[in-house]
Design an enzyme around this catalytic site. Structure first.
Site, PDB file in Angstrom:
ATOM      1  N   ARG A  31       0.831  -1.210   0.000  1.00 11.42           N
ATOM      2  CA  ARG A  31       0.000   0.000   0.000  1.00 11.42           C
ATOM      3  C   ARG A  31       0.864   1.257   0.000  1.00 11.42           C
ATOM      4  O   ARG A  31       1.876   1.324   0.691  1.00 11.42           O
ATOM      5  CB  ARG A  31      -0.941   0.001   1.211  1.00 11.42           C
ATOM      6  CG  ARG A  31      -1.929  -1.143   1.131  1.00 11.42           C
ATOM      7  CD  ARG A  31      -3.125  -1.003   2.031  1.00 11.42           C
ATOM      8  NE  ARG A  31      -3.868  -2.265   2.002  1.00 11.42           N
ATOM      9  CZ  ARG A  31      -4.706  -2.630   1.042  1.00 11.42           C
ATOM     10  NH1 ARG A  31      -4.962  -1.816   0.035  1.00 11.42           N
ATOM     11  NH2 ARG A  31      -5.304  -3.809   1.081  1.00 11.42           N
ATOM     12  N   ILE A  33       2.029   4.820   0.971  1.00 11.60           N
ATOM     13  CA  ILE A  33       2.034   5.453   2.290  1.00 11.60           C
ATOM     14  C   ILE A  33       1.142   6.700   2.309  1.00 11.60           C
ATOM     15  O   ILE A  33       0.683   7.119   3.370  1.00 11.60           O
ATOM     16  CB  ILE A  33       3.488   5.769   2.707  1.00 11.60           C
ATOM     17  CG1 ILE A  33       3.617   5.856   4.219  1.00 11.60           C
ATOM     18  CG2 ILE A  33       4.026   7.004   2.012  1.00 11.60           C
ATOM     19  CD1 ILE A  33       5.056   5.812   4.718  1.00 11.60           C
ATOM     20  N   HIS A 106       7.518   1.295 -10.880  1.00 10.33           N
ATOM     21  CA  HIS A 106       6.326   0.927 -10.101  1.00 10.33           C
ATOM     22  C   HIS A 106       5.071   1.293 -10.863  1.00 10.33           C
ATOM     23  O   HIS A 106       5.028   2.270 -11.611  1.00 10.33           O
ATOM     24  CB  HIS A 106       6.320   1.581  -8.718  1.00 10.33           C
ATOM     25  CG  HIS A 106       6.522   3.068  -8.720  1.00 10.33           C
ATOM     26  ND1 HIS A 106       7.757   3.651  -8.896  1.00 10.33           N
ATOM     27  CD2 HIS A 106       5.650   4.094  -8.559  1.00 10.33           C
ATOM     28  CE1 HIS A 106       7.636   4.968  -8.833  1.00 10.33           C
ATOM     29  NE2 HIS A 106       6.361   5.263  -8.655  1.00 10.33           N
ATOM     30  N   HIS A 108       1.169   2.312 -10.094  1.00  8.51           N
ATOM     31  CA  HIS A 108       0.165   2.694  -9.107  1.00  8.51           C
ATOM     32  C   HIS A 108      -1.142   2.023  -9.522  1.00  8.51           C
ATOM     33  O   HIS A 108      -1.604   2.222 -10.651  1.00  8.51           O
ATOM     34  CB  HIS A 108      -0.088   4.206  -9.120  1.00  8.51           C
ATOM     35  CG  HIS A 108       1.068   5.053  -8.694  1.00  8.51           C
ATOM     36  ND1 HIS A 108       1.157   5.616  -7.450  1.00  8.51           N
ATOM     37  CD2 HIS A 108       2.172   5.465  -9.375  1.00  8.51           C
ATOM     38  CE1 HIS A 108       2.271   6.340  -7.366  1.00  8.51           C
ATOM     39  NE2 HIS A 108       2.901   6.269  -8.523  1.00  8.51           N
TER      40      HIS A 108
HETATM   41  P1  5GP Z   1       5.892   8.297  -7.934  1.00  9.95           P
HETATM   42  O1  5GP Z   1       5.677   9.730  -7.482  1.00  9.95           O
HETATM   43  O2  5GP Z   1       7.372   8.004  -8.100  1.00  9.95           O
HETATM   44  O3  5GP Z   1       5.091   7.914  -9.129  1.00  9.95           O
HETATM   45  O4  5GP Z   1       5.335   7.366  -6.771  1.00  9.95           O
HETATM   46  C1  5GP Z   1       6.038   7.086  -5.606  1.00  9.95           C
HETATM   47  C2  5GP Z   1       5.021   6.714  -4.559  1.00  9.95           C
HETATM   48  O5  5GP Z   1       5.710   6.146  -3.448  1.00  9.95           O
HETATM   49  C3  5GP Z   1       4.231   7.916  -3.996  1.00  9.95           C
HETATM   50  O6  5GP Z   1       2.845   7.724  -4.263  1.00  9.95           O
HETATM   51  C4  5GP Z   1       4.535   7.891  -2.509  1.00  9.95           C
HETATM   52  O7  5GP Z   1       3.417   8.210  -1.711  1.00  9.95           O
HETATM   53  C5  5GP Z   1       5.021   6.484  -2.266  1.00  9.95           C
HETATM   54  N1  5GP Z   1       5.950   6.349  -1.185  1.00  9.95           N
HETATM   55  C6  5GP Z   1       7.002   7.186  -0.885  1.00  9.95           C
HETATM   56  N2  5GP Z   1       7.663   6.725   0.188  1.00  9.95           N
HETATM   57  C7  5GP Z   1       7.026   5.588   0.586  1.00  9.95           C
HETATM   58  C8  5GP Z   1       7.255   4.664   1.654  1.00  9.95           C
HETATM   59  O8  5GP Z   1       8.189   4.774   2.449  1.00  9.95           O
HETATM   60  N3  5GP Z   1       6.395   3.629   1.742  1.00  9.95           N
HETATM   61  C9  5GP Z   1       5.358   3.455   0.887  1.00  9.95           C
HETATM   62  N4  5GP Z   1       4.560   2.400   1.083  1.00  9.95           N
HETATM   63  N5  5GP Z   1       5.111   4.305  -0.137  1.00  9.95           N
HETATM   64  C10 5GP Z   1       5.940   5.357  -0.280  1.00  9.95           C
END
Ligand code: 5GP
Ligand code: ZN
Length: 120
Positions: A31, A33, A106, A108
């Site tokens: 999940r 965060i 990743h 989402h």
């Molecule tokens: P991006 O912005 O790279 O597409 O998505 C990265 C995602 O990682 C963000 O939605 C952010 O909330 C999530 N995220 C950042 N740090 C952590 C963490 O320590 N644990 C978890 N479970 N999610 C994280």
């Protein structure tokens, strides 16, 4: 292969805690965060690659991640209805202008509410 400075590699190594939803030998789902929807799960390959485009060099691992996301969507329920039946979104932010903040590939998985289009 693992990158000591990579947050998601550290989650894979068990060094940073995460709320794991499901896993395979190649991928992990946990999940987010900071959830942006009732279901907000991140699906990552165990292999450290920077983004989804790089993951495409490993088709079996790419397919495994998408398949794991599908399984999670089938299991997640809101008001008794599976996210897979309601509709959901898989997003791969790629690059800083698209708001990629973690440079380990990743997906989402977002669901459980009406999702606007186009995204902001
Ligand atoms: P991006 O912005 O790279 O597409 O998505 C990265 C995602 O990682 C963000 O939605 C952010 O909330 C999530 N995220 C950042 N740090 C952590 C963490 O320590 N644990 C978890 N479970 N999610 C994280
Ligand atoms: Zn990594």
């Amino acid at each position: 292969m693992a990158d000591d400075d990579c947050l998601f590699c550290r989650i894979l190594a068990g060094e940073v805690p995460a709320d794991v939803v499901r896993e395979t030998g190649l991928s992990l789902a946990f999940r987010d965060i900071t959830p942006q929807a009732p279901t907000h799960v991140l699906v990552i390959p165990r292999r450290h690659v920077a983004n989804l485009a790089e993951l495409a060099e490993y088709p079996g691992e790419l397919a495994d991640a998408v398949s794991l996301a599908r399984s999670v969507a089938e299991e997640e329920r809101h008001d008794g209805t599976a996210v897979a039946d309601e509709g959901y979104r898989l997003v791969a932010n790629t690059g800083s202008r698209a708001h990629q903040t973690v440079f380990h590939a990743h997906l989402h998985l977002l669901g459980g509410r009406d999702l606007g289009w186009p995204p902001g």
